[in-house]
Design a protein around this motif. Structure first.
Motif, PDB file in Angstrom:
ATOM      1  N   THR A 118      76.636  -4.648   6.113  1.00  0.00           N
ATOM      2  CA  THR A 118      75.158  -3.711   7.220  1.00  0.00           C
ATOM      3  C   THR A 118      75.808  -3.566   7.834  1.00  0.00           C
ATOM      4  OG1 THR A 118      73.382  -4.824   6.473  1.00  0.00           O
ATOM      5  CG2 THR A 118      73.139  -3.493   7.951  1.00  0.00           C
ATOM      6  N   HIS A 121      78.891  -0.735   7.588  1.00  0.00           N
ATOM      7  CA  HIS A 121      78.283   1.159   6.950  1.00  0.00           C
ATOM      8  C   HIS A 121      79.130   1.846   7.486  1.00  0.00           C
ATOM      9  CE1 HIS A 121      76.173   3.645   4.916  1.00  0.00           C
ATOM     10  NE2 HIS A 121      75.715   2.990   3.395  1.00  0.00           N
ATOM     11  N   ARG A 129      81.092   0.305  14.236  1.00  0.00           N
ATOM     12  CA  ARG A 129      80.687  -0.796  13.624  1.00  0.00           C
ATOM     13  C   ARG A 129      81.201  -2.335  14.164  1.00  0.00           C
ATOM     14  NH1 ARG A 129      83.876   1.699   9.058  1.00  0.00           N
ATOM     15  NH2 ARG A 129      83.884   4.220   9.293  1.00  0.00           N
ATOM     16  N   ILE A 172      69.455   1.729   5.558  1.00  0.00           N
ATOM     17  CA  ILE A 172      70.733   1.545   5.158  1.00  0.00           C
ATOM     18  C   ILE A 172      70.547  -0.457   4.816  1.00  0.00           C
ATOM     19  CG2 ILE A 172      72.960   0.137   5.683  1.00  0.00           C
ATOM     20  CD1 ILE A 172      73.307   2.625   7.831  1.00  0.00           C
ATOM     21  N   ARG A 185      83.908  -0.282   2.159  1.00  0.00           N
ATOM     22  CA  ARG A 185      83.730  -0.756   3.596  1.00  0.00           C
ATOM     23  C   ARG A 185      84.208  -2.056   4.002  1.00  0.00           C
ATOM     24  NH1 ARG A 185      77.282  -0.912   2.478  1.00  0.00           N
ATOM     25  NH2 ARG A 185      77.615  -2.642   4.332  1.00  0.00           N
TER      26      ARG A 185
END
Length: 419
Positions: A118, A121, A129, A172, A185
């Motif tokens: 998550t 993302h 991130r 998300i 990802r």
């Protein structure tokens, strides 16, 4: 329970939080979808432990105690806020279960792994991130993350807040993706794990972070057995972490690789790393780094290290993932493989852009190669210069020790050649 002095209590809270905090946060985010609530409840549990444990004693299961307190706090907040019945019911069920259960056999998708994907993302910027996952999963202090990104703590706090808001606003999903989204990802997840491991492996790092990175890398490999870079990253971690018990002498000073007692290395971890690395492609950046680490891990001594092979791997790595730090390590490899002059020449090229100015490792590399060339006086001066900008006390002491060794190698001042 027994009485615990304040210092011992603080140590117990710190030890419990290293493991329990990310578990609490990840679980509460899954159930509530509220990042702020999850982090606040986890933090309140730690605060309450510092208040109560000195008088009541440290519980037999500190992590379970913290988990129960945080979940009960979340239930109270949700009840007062009149959150919809479904979330409240889920929390009630959660609170009635074992507060610190053992992982189910074969369960490779736990809350922390979901949370990493998550956080990683693609809707978020790469720095966001990495920072968000380090803060939420690793529990790395915001100030430390800010220093890593060369920004102020207030700036990093705002970035973290914006990232969590964007996750909520964009809807998300809290899950591990599948198919093309999983492949897309993955690089961000690997980068997070690499930084998490580094934060635990550094001289002043917290070993629990390195252990957590290895655990999550194992989970990721089970989830994605066909991804060579996942296996390579796990192998790299295992090779590096195998030296954890040999990296310091009896005084706690850091030892360079060539000075470590290789009998103290974790040879089971090395064997696992070799098995994991076997058959993986050689073209990825983590695969190349893992093969470099394998050369070190399998050498019987510093004298038998295959430095020409390491230099070749670094040549390839510099093409795949060019960076000043890789060029620095490439200079070391060439210096040991082909002589100090070759290493110093590459080091000069790596420092030409100014990116390594005042970087302690770059100064230390120049010092080491200068000592190997035979100029011990200059090497001592460079080791002292590196010590002045070393990021931690163990590194500073190690560099000053090297400076003293260089001075002893130079001999009495009267025996040194005059300019």
């Amino acid at each position: 329970m027994t009485d615990a002095p304040a210092a011992a209590t603080a140590d117990a809270v710190a030890a419990a939080s290293a493991d329990a905090y990310p578990r609490i946060v990840a679980t509460l985010i899954r159930v509530t979808g509220d990042w702020t609530l999850a982090e606040d409840c986890a933090q309140e549990a730690l605060t309450l432990a510092l208040q109560r444990w000195p008088h009541e004693g440290v519980p037999g299961n500190p992590g379970g105690w913290l988990t129960t307190v945080a979940r009960n706090r979340a239930i109270d907040v949700l009840r007062r806020a009149s959150v919809e019945r479904r979330k409240l019911a889920e929390l009630a069920v959660l609170a009635s279960t074992d507060p610190d259960p053992a992982p189910a056999e074969g369960d490779v998708v736990d809350d922390r792994l979901r949370l990493i994907f998550t956080c990683c993302h693609p809707a978020l910027a790469l720095e966001a991130r990495v920072a968000l996952t380090l803060r939420t999963i690793g529990g790395v202090p915001t100030a430390d993350i800010a220093r890593a990104f060369l920004v102020s703590e207030s700036t990093m706090t705002r970035r973290l807040t914006r990232a969590k808001t964007k996750i909520a606003d964009a809807g998300i999903p809290y899950r591990v993706p599948t198919g093309a989204a999983l492949t897309e990802r993955l690089p961000g997840v690997l980068a997070v794990l690499y930084l998490l491991f580094t934060h635990g492996y550094n001289a002043d790092g917290r070993p629990a972070f390195a252990d957590e990175a290895i655990r999550l890398a194992r989970l990721l490999r089970q989830l994605m057995p066909g991804q060579g870079e996942v296996s390579a990253l796990l192998a790299l971690f295992l090779f590096q972490h195998s030296r954890r018990d040999a990296r310091r002498d009896r005084r706690g000073n850091l030892l360079t690789l060539d000075r470590q007692d290789r009998r103290r290395w974790d040879h089971a971890a090395i064997a696992e790393g070799l098995r994991v690395l076997d058959g993986t492609p050689e073209d990825g950046p983590y695969a190349l780094q893992a093969r470099i680490a394998a050369c070190h891990a399998t050498a019987d001594s510093a004298d038998t290290t295959d430095w020409p092979a390491i230099a070749t791997w670094y040549d390839r790595l510099a093409q795949v993932q060019p960076s000043p730090v890789i060029e620095l390590n490439r200079a070391v490899a060439h210096g040991y493989a082909y002589g100090s002059a070759a290493g110093l020449a590459l080091l000069s090229q790596a420092r030409a852009g100014g990116a390594l100015d005042d970087y302690p490792l770059a100064i230390a590399v120049e010092a080491d190669l200068t000592a190997r060339r035979g100029d011990h006086d200059q090497a001592a001066a460079l080791f002292r210069q590196a010590a002045e900008v070393a990021p931690s006390e163990p590194e500073r002491r190690a560099l000053l020790d090297r400076a003293e060794e260089s001075l002893r190698a130079a001999g009495p001042r009267g025996d040194r050649p005059r300019a």
